[in-house]
Design a protein around this motif. Sequence first.
Motif, PDB file in Angstrom:
ATOM      1  N   ASP A 187      20.003  -0.981  -7.878  1.00 13.87           N
ATOM      2  CA  ASP A 187      19.316   0.253  -7.993  1.00 13.87           C
ATOM      3  C   ASP A 187      19.399   0.959  -6.532  1.00 13.87           C
ATOM      4  OD1 ASP A 187      17.575   2.504  -8.475  1.00 13.87           O
ATOM      5  OD2 ASP A 187      15.745   1.239  -8.477  1.00 13.87           O
ATOM      6  N   ALA A 188      20.337   1.794  -6.486  1.00 10.58           N
ATOM      7  CA  ALA A 188      20.478   2.722  -5.273  1.00 10.58           C
ATOM      8  C   ALA A 188      19.215   3.242  -4.682  1.00 10.58           C
ATOM      9  CB  ALA A 188      21.722   3.613  -5.467  1.00 10.58           C
ATOM     10  N   SER A 189      18.163   3.852  -5.698  1.00 11.98           N
ATOM     11  CA  SER A 189      17.075   4.497  -4.963  1.00 11.98           C
ATOM     12  C   SER A 189      16.109   3.372  -4.210  1.00 11.98           C
ATOM     13  CB  SER A 189      16.218   4.953  -6.165  1.00 11.98           C
ATOM     14  OG  SER A 189      15.944   3.882  -7.191  1.00 11.98           O
ATOM     15  N   SER A 190      16.471   2.104  -4.442  1.00 10.51           N
ATOM     16  CA  SER A 190      15.683   1.167  -3.902  1.00 10.51           C
ATOM     17  C   SER A 190      16.211   0.482  -2.733  1.00 10.51           C
ATOM     18  CB  SER A 190      15.314  -0.244  -4.754  1.00 10.51           C
ATOM     19  OG  SER A 190      14.521   0.271  -5.830  1.00 10.51           O
ATOM     20  N   PHE A 191      17.415   1.048  -2.333  1.00  9.31           N
ATOM     21  CA  PHE A 191      18.180   0.633  -1.134  1.00  9.31           C
ATOM     22  C   PHE A 191      18.050   1.553  -0.096  1.00  9.31           C
ATOM     23  CE2 PHE A 191      22.239   0.615   1.146  1.00  9.31           C
ATOM     24  CZ  PHE A 191      22.383  -0.698   1.836  1.00  9.31           C
ATOM     25  N   LYS A 192      17.679   0.923   1.347  1.00 10.66           N
ATOM     26  CA  LYS A 192      17.474   1.880   2.135  1.00 10.66           C
ATOM     27  C   LYS A 192      18.641   1.368   3.677  1.00 10.66           C
ATOM     28  CE  LYS A 192      14.186   3.925   0.118  1.00 10.66           C
ATOM     29  NZ  LYS A 192      14.327   5.244  -0.589  1.00 10.66           N
ATOM     30  N   ALA A 193      18.935   2.494   4.243  1.00 13.49           N
ATOM     31  CA  ALA A 193      19.967   1.806   5.350  1.00 13.49           C
ATOM     32  C   ALA A 193      19.537   2.971   6.472  1.00 13.49           C
ATOM     33  CB  ALA A 193      21.350   2.331   5.015  1.00 13.49           C
ATOM     34  N   TYR A 194      18.964   2.442   7.527  1.00 11.98           N
ATOM     35  CA  TYR A 194      18.541   3.262   8.685  1.00 11.98           C
ATOM     36  C   TYR A 194      18.717   2.563   9.903  1.00 11.98           C
ATOM     37  CZ  TYR A 194      14.208   0.284   8.030  1.00 11.98           C
ATOM     38  OH  TYR A 194      13.644  -0.899   8.092  1.00 11.98           O
ATOM     39  N   PRO A 195      18.415   3.550  11.279  1.00 16.00           N
ATOM     40  CA  PRO A 195      18.526   4.767  11.174  1.00 16.00           C
ATOM     41  C   PRO A 195      19.912   5.580  10.997  1.00 16.00           C
ATOM     42  CG  PRO A 195      18.842   3.780  13.338  1.00 16.00           C
ATOM     43  CD  PRO A 195      18.690   2.794  12.565  1.00 16.00           C
ATOM     44  N   PRO A 197      21.951   9.024  12.257  1.00 18.29           N
ATOM     45  CA  PRO A 197      23.050   8.037  12.670  1.00 18.29           C
ATOM     46  C   PRO A 197      22.483   6.983  13.460  1.00 18.29           C
ATOM     47  CG  PRO A 197      22.876   9.901  14.188  1.00 18.29           C
ATOM     48  CD  PRO A 197      21.921  10.289  12.847  1.00 18.29           C
ATOM     49  N   VAL A 198      23.374   5.884  13.748  1.00 23.34           N
ATOM     50  CA  VAL A 198      23.180   4.579  14.176  1.00 23.34           C
ATOM     51  C   VAL A 198      23.637   4.411  15.456  1.00 23.34           C
ATOM     52  CG1 VAL A 198      24.838   3.605  12.762  1.00 23.34           C
ATOM     53  CG2 VAL A 198      22.848   2.028  13.520  1.00 23.34           C
ATOM     54  N   THR A 199      23.169   4.114  16.425  1.00 26.76           N
ATOM     55  CA  THR A 199      23.816   3.523  17.679  1.00 26.76           C
ATOM     56  C   THR A 199      24.210   2.054  17.776  1.00 26.76           C
ATOM     57  OG1 THR A 199      22.551   5.226  18.531  1.00 26.76           O
ATOM     58  CG2 THR A 199      23.371   3.684  20.225  1.00 26.76           C
ATOM     59  N   ASN A 200      23.142   1.279  17.696  1.00 23.71           N
ATOM     60  CA  ASN A 200      23.462  -0.207  18.184  1.00 23.71           C
ATOM     61  C   ASN A 200      23.057  -1.095  16.738  1.00 23.71           C
ATOM     62  OD1 ASN A 200      24.376  -0.068  20.653  1.00 23.71           O
ATOM     63  ND2 ASN A 200      22.546   0.266  21.440  1.00 23.71           N
ATOM     64  N   VAL A 201      21.920  -0.908  15.950  1.00 22.17           N
ATOM     65  CA  VAL A 201      21.256  -1.683  14.939  1.00 22.17           C
ATOM     66  C   VAL A 201      21.275  -0.848  13.901  1.00 22.17           C
ATOM     67  CG1 VAL A 201      19.549  -3.205  14.550  1.00 22.17           C
ATOM     68  CG2 VAL A 201      20.147  -3.408  16.928  1.00 22.17           C
ATOM     69  N   LEU A 202      21.519  -1.444  12.562  1.00 20.81           N
ATOM     70  CA  LEU A 202      21.840  -0.778  11.203  1.00 20.81           C
ATOM     71  C   LEU A 202      20.656  -1.750  10.588  1.00 20.81           C
ATOM     72  CD1 LEU A 202      22.273   1.602   9.183  1.00 20.81           C
ATOM     73  CD2 LEU A 202      24.288  -0.120   8.612  1.00 20.81           C
ATOM     74  N   ASN A 203      19.583  -1.160  10.178  1.00 14.80           N
ATOM     75  CA  ASN A 203      18.628  -1.744   9.375  1.00 14.80           C
ATOM     76  C   ASN A 203      19.049  -1.602   7.559  1.00 14.80           C
ATOM     77  OD1 ASN A 203      16.702  -2.772  11.225  1.00 14.80           O
ATOM     78  ND2 ASN A 203      16.829  -0.727  11.685  1.00 14.80           N
ATOM     79  N   LEU A 204      19.031  -2.810   6.984  1.00 16.76           N
ATOM     80  CA  LEU A 204      19.147  -2.580   5.525  1.00 16.76           C
ATOM     81  C   LEU A 204      18.023  -3.174   4.818  1.00 16.76           C
ATOM     82  CD1 LEU A 204      22.866  -3.814   5.261  1.00 16.76           C
ATOM     83  CD2 LEU A 204      22.225  -1.436   5.448  1.00 16.76           C
TER      84      LEU A 204
END
Length: 211
Positions: A187-195, A197-204
């Motif tokens: 379910d794409a609506s339940s998937f989050k990727a932030y921040p 743009p990203v600089t060093n760390v991408l949170n999933l």
Amino acid sequence: TPSVTTPLPVSSLAPATTYEFYVQADCAANGTSLWTGPFTFTTNPLPPANDACSNATVINNLPYNIAQDATTATNNTGFIAECSGINDGVWYTFTVVTPGDVTIALTSVVGWDPKVAVFSGACGAFTCVNSVDNGGTGGSETLSLTALAAGQYWVNIAYYSGSFDSSEGPFVLDVSGTATLNVNSFDASSFKAYPNPVTNVLNLSYSSEIS
């Protein structure tokens, strides 16, 4: 020389291909005969991709439908003893995440007598869940599994006998039910990727485990 056979090994032949060959007698001092032929032979087709349990076709979601011709399926290492015995035909597998009902229906059977068996466990270490063999040659089969628990299951579709090896053939497989399977999509609506743009760390993050 009369009554002498000289084998001629031939390799690298293509599957499902017809070849011609000619024969000539070699009578040594008396010379050779005219060529006789052509004689023909046809090589066997390759087995289906899901011929073995280890290469079972994965069913990722319900409902599922497929038409297959299992004529070239092999018996691999022998009969499957569980579920009162059955040929080793073609294989499908699915994993139940949320328990529920699963119905396996075999239709459009042409020229052979199928049996449908469902196992839990692992390839070569099966536990029979249930099986059905009611239709006879060319007959349909339906296997209803109620309240199927979470876990992986193996579906063998094969000639009915557990002691006599015979060819499988064409069929249409339908799998339906209320059980939730381990699907490849999410379910794409339940998937989050932030921040972003990203600089060093991408949170999933997601509503269940990400693999």
